[in-house]
Write a protein that holds these residues in place. Structure first.
Motif, PDB file in Angstrom:
ATOM      1  N   LEU A 114      -6.002  -2.339   4.442  1.00  0.00           N
ATOM      2  CA  LEU A 114      -6.265  -1.010   3.915  1.00  0.00           C
ATOM      3  C   LEU A 114      -6.417  -1.131   2.400  1.00  0.00           C
ATOM      4  CD1 LEU A 114      -6.366   1.567   5.706  1.00  0.00           C
ATOM      5  CD2 LEU A 114      -4.275   2.297   4.572  1.00  0.00           C
ATOM      6  N   THR A 115      -7.252  -0.304   1.800  1.00  0.00           N
ATOM      7  CA  THR A 115      -7.591  -0.511   0.393  1.00  0.00           C
ATOM      8  C   THR A 115      -6.658   0.176  -0.599  1.00  0.00           C
ATOM      9  OG1 THR A 115      -9.191   1.314   0.541  1.00  0.00           O
ATOM     10  CG2 THR A 115     -10.032  -0.926   0.865  1.00  0.00           C
ATOM     11  N   ASP A 116      -5.562   0.751  -0.129  1.00  0.00           N
ATOM     12  CA  ASP A 116      -4.567   1.296  -1.055  1.00  0.00           C
ATOM     13  C   ASP A 116      -3.203   1.251  -0.388  1.00  0.00           C
ATOM     14  OD1 ASP A 116      -4.105   2.939  -3.681  1.00  0.00           O
ATOM     15  OD2 ASP A 116      -3.023   4.038  -2.120  1.00  0.00           O
ATOM     16  N   THR A 117      -2.212   0.694  -1.084  1.00  0.00           N
ATOM     17  CA  THR A 117      -0.881   0.562  -0.482  1.00  0.00           C
ATOM     18  C   THR A 117      -0.171   1.905  -0.376  1.00  0.00           C
ATOM     19  OG1 THR A 117       0.113   0.036  -2.642  1.00  0.00           O
ATOM     20  CG2 THR A 117      -0.633  -1.815  -1.274  1.00  0.00           C
ATOM     21  N   GLY A 118      -0.450   2.820  -1.284  1.00  0.00           N
ATOM     22  CA  GLY A 118       0.161   4.140  -1.185  1.00  0.00           C
ATOM     23  C   GLY A 118      -0.305   4.875   0.056  1.00  0.00           C
ATOM     24  N   LEU A 119      -1.600   4.796   0.339  1.00  0.00           N
ATOM     25  CA  LEU A 119      -2.135   5.409   1.547  1.00  0.00           C
ATOM     26  C   LEU A 119      -1.560   4.728   2.786  1.00  0.00           C
ATOM     27  CD1 LEU A 119      -4.096   7.382   2.904  1.00  0.00           C
ATOM     28  CD2 LEU A 119      -5.900   5.663   2.615  1.00  0.00           C
ATOM     29  N   ALA A 120      -1.434   3.405   2.740  1.00  0.00           N
ATOM     30  CA  ALA A 120      -0.849   2.679   3.878  1.00  0.00           C
ATOM     31  C   ALA A 120       0.584   3.132   4.129  1.00  0.00           C
ATOM     32  CB  ALA A 120      -0.896   1.173   3.615  1.00  0.00           C
ATOM     33  N   CYS A 121       1.364   3.309   3.072  1.00  0.00           N
ATOM     34  CA  CYS A 121       2.752   3.779   3.234  1.00  0.00           C
ATOM     35  C   CYS A 121       2.798   5.181   3.825  1.00  0.00           C
ATOM     36  CB  CYS A 121       3.474   3.738   1.890  1.00  0.00           C
ATOM     37  SG  CYS A 121       3.878   2.074   1.304  1.00  0.00           S
ATOM     38  N   HIS A 122       1.921   6.061   3.338  1.00  0.00           N
ATOM     39  CA  HIS A 122       1.915   7.428   3.865  1.00  0.00           C
ATOM     40  C   HIS A 122       1.536   7.444   5.342  1.00  0.00           C
ATOM     41  CE1 HIS A 122       1.367  11.790   3.985  1.00  0.00           C
ATOM     42  NE2 HIS A 122       0.250  11.548   4.652  1.00  0.00           N
ATOM     43  N   LEU A 123       0.482   6.723   5.700  1.00  0.00           N
ATOM     44  CA  LEU A 123       0.053   6.690   7.094  1.00  0.00           C
ATOM     45  C   LEU A 123       1.102   6.052   7.989  1.00  0.00           C
ATOM     46  CD1 LEU A 123      -3.681   5.705   6.550  1.00  0.00           C
ATOM     47  CD2 LEU A 123      -2.881   7.822   7.619  1.00  0.00           C
ATOM     48  N   SER A 124       1.926   5.162   7.421  1.00  0.00           N
ATOM     49  CA  SER A 124       3.009   4.522   8.175  1.00  0.00           C
ATOM     50  C   SER A 124       4.297   5.336   8.123  1.00  0.00           C
ATOM     51  CB  SER A 124       3.253   3.105   7.634  1.00  0.00           C
ATOM     52  OG  SER A 124       2.101   2.306   7.745  1.00  0.00           O
ATOM     53  N   ARG A 125       4.234   6.522   7.512  1.00  0.00           N
ATOM     54  CA  ARG A 125       5.354   7.467   7.449  1.00  0.00           C
ATOM     55  C   ARG A 125       6.559   6.883   6.728  1.00  0.00           C
ATOM     56  NH1 ARG A 125       4.995  10.433  13.423  1.00  0.00           N
ATOM     57  NH2 ARG A 125       2.797  11.035  13.231  1.00  0.00           N
ATOM     58  N   ILE A 126       6.297   6.204   5.639  1.00  0.00           N
ATOM     59  CA  ILE A 126       7.362   5.670   4.786  1.00  0.00           C
ATOM     60  C   ILE A 126       7.568   6.671   3.659  1.00  0.00           C
ATOM     61  CG2 ILE A 126       8.051   3.761   3.304  1.00  0.00           C
ATOM     62  CD1 ILE A 126       6.233   1.961   5.012  1.00  0.00           C
ATOM     63  N   SER A 127       8.720   7.283   3.598  1.00  0.00           N
ATOM     64  CA  SER A 127       8.915   8.487   2.806  1.00  0.00           C
ATOM     65  C   SER A 127       9.276   8.248   1.347  1.00  0.00           C
ATOM     66  CB  SER A 127      10.001   9.364   3.446  1.00  0.00           C
ATOM     67  OG  SER A 127      11.237   8.659   3.482  1.00  0.00           O
ATOM     68  N   SER A 128       9.663   7.010   0.984  1.00  0.00           N
ATOM     69  CA  SER A 128      10.125   6.770  -0.380  1.00  0.00           C
ATOM     70  C   SER A 128      10.073   5.278  -0.687  1.00  0.00           C
ATOM     71  CB  SER A 128      11.563   7.272  -0.549  1.00  0.00           C
ATOM     72  OG  SER A 128      12.454   6.481   0.226  1.00  0.00           O
ATOM     73  N   PRO A 129      10.127   4.911  -1.979  1.00  0.00           N
ATOM     74  CA  PRO A 129      10.214   3.487  -2.323  1.00  0.00           C
ATOM     75  C   PRO A 129      11.437   2.820  -1.717  1.00  0.00           C
ATOM     76  CG  PRO A 129       9.641   4.789  -4.254  1.00  0.00           C
ATOM     77  CD  PRO A 129       9.992   5.768  -3.167  1.00  0.00           C
TER      78      PRO A 129
END
Length: 241
Positions: A114-129
């Motif tokens: 995926l071309t952005d890690t922030g988008l990958a985290c959101h789509l993977s439902r990771i809510s925080s650092p």
């Protein structure tokens, strides 16, 4: 962890952490409901949205169209077409496999990101650092970030640089192979700081397979200073990317 969780979209640079969920939710809704519907004529938007989330969870892995299809109940052909849509709209890219000749390069599976890690985290439902720090997907998110940064840096060079991944029949693998002017630099990417012999098994296998073409093997890791793991393997801090 915060850098990986936030990603690098320009619109998010000054955005507070507590607004990131709303930002990405709006971004995905606009992308799926407007761009995908108009540009790609995808009729089943709900399944495509699930497909987008599945792709994010499989960033930094080899692409398997049949697996995508099984997870969602669509054909491998549909999964392949949807991946092509993500690539055409700059949401996804793939590293082709490296072998000693061009024919074999085209015969095996690519490795997708995926071309952005922030988008990958959101789509993977990771809510925080803090949540990212303990997720099994953390290593894949870290690898995605490093590959994206290396790809971005090389894009400004006038002479072309080719990027691949490598996997041997024995199971040995290298995350990234950089090829330029006939020379090869294998790169292994680890989110930890302490590198051991098992972490460089793939590098050693690659160096043995292509001894006349290789520069030193490289491990990009969460270290603070460059160091030599061995005479032909260098450990570099990810902050140099």
């Amino acid at each position: 962890f915060k850098m990986l969780w936030r990603g690098g979209y320009p619109g998010t640079l000054d955005l507070p952490d507590d607004l990131f969920s709303d930002y990405f939710r709006s971004y995905i809704r606009t992308y799926v409901e407007r761009d995908i519907r108009l540009l790609a004529e995808v009729s089943d938007q709900q399944t495509f949205s699930r497909f987008f989330g599945l792709v994010a969870a499989m960033t930094a892995q080899e692409v398997n169209h049949s697996q995508f299809g099984r997870e969602l109940g669509v054909t491998p052909q549909t999964a392949s077409r949807w991946l092509d849509i993500l690539k055409a709209t700059y949401q996804w890219f793939e590293l082709p496999p490296y072998h000693g000749n061009l024919i074999k390069r085209l015969s095996n599976k690519g490795k997708g990101y995926l071309t952005d890690t922030g988008l990958a985290c959101h789509l993977s439902r990771i809510s925080s650092p803090e949540a990212l720090a303990v997720q099994p997907i953390m290593g894949s998110i870290f690898e995605t970030h490093v590959v994206l940064e290396i790809k971005r840096m090389f894009s400004v060079l006038s002479a072309p640089v080719n990027l691949y991944h490598w996997r041997a029949h024995s199971g040995a693998e290298v995350d990234l192979v950089i090829e330029r002017d006939g020379m090869l630099w294998p790169v292994e990417i680890k989110s930890k700081a302490n590198i051991n012999s098992s972490d460089v098994r793939g590098l050693n296998a690659f160096l043995a397979a292509y001894p006349k073409q290789c520069g030193p093997g490289i491990v990009v890791a969460s270290t603070e200073e460059p160091s030599f793991f061995s005479k032909n393997i260098i450990v570099l801090p990810y902050s140099l990317c």
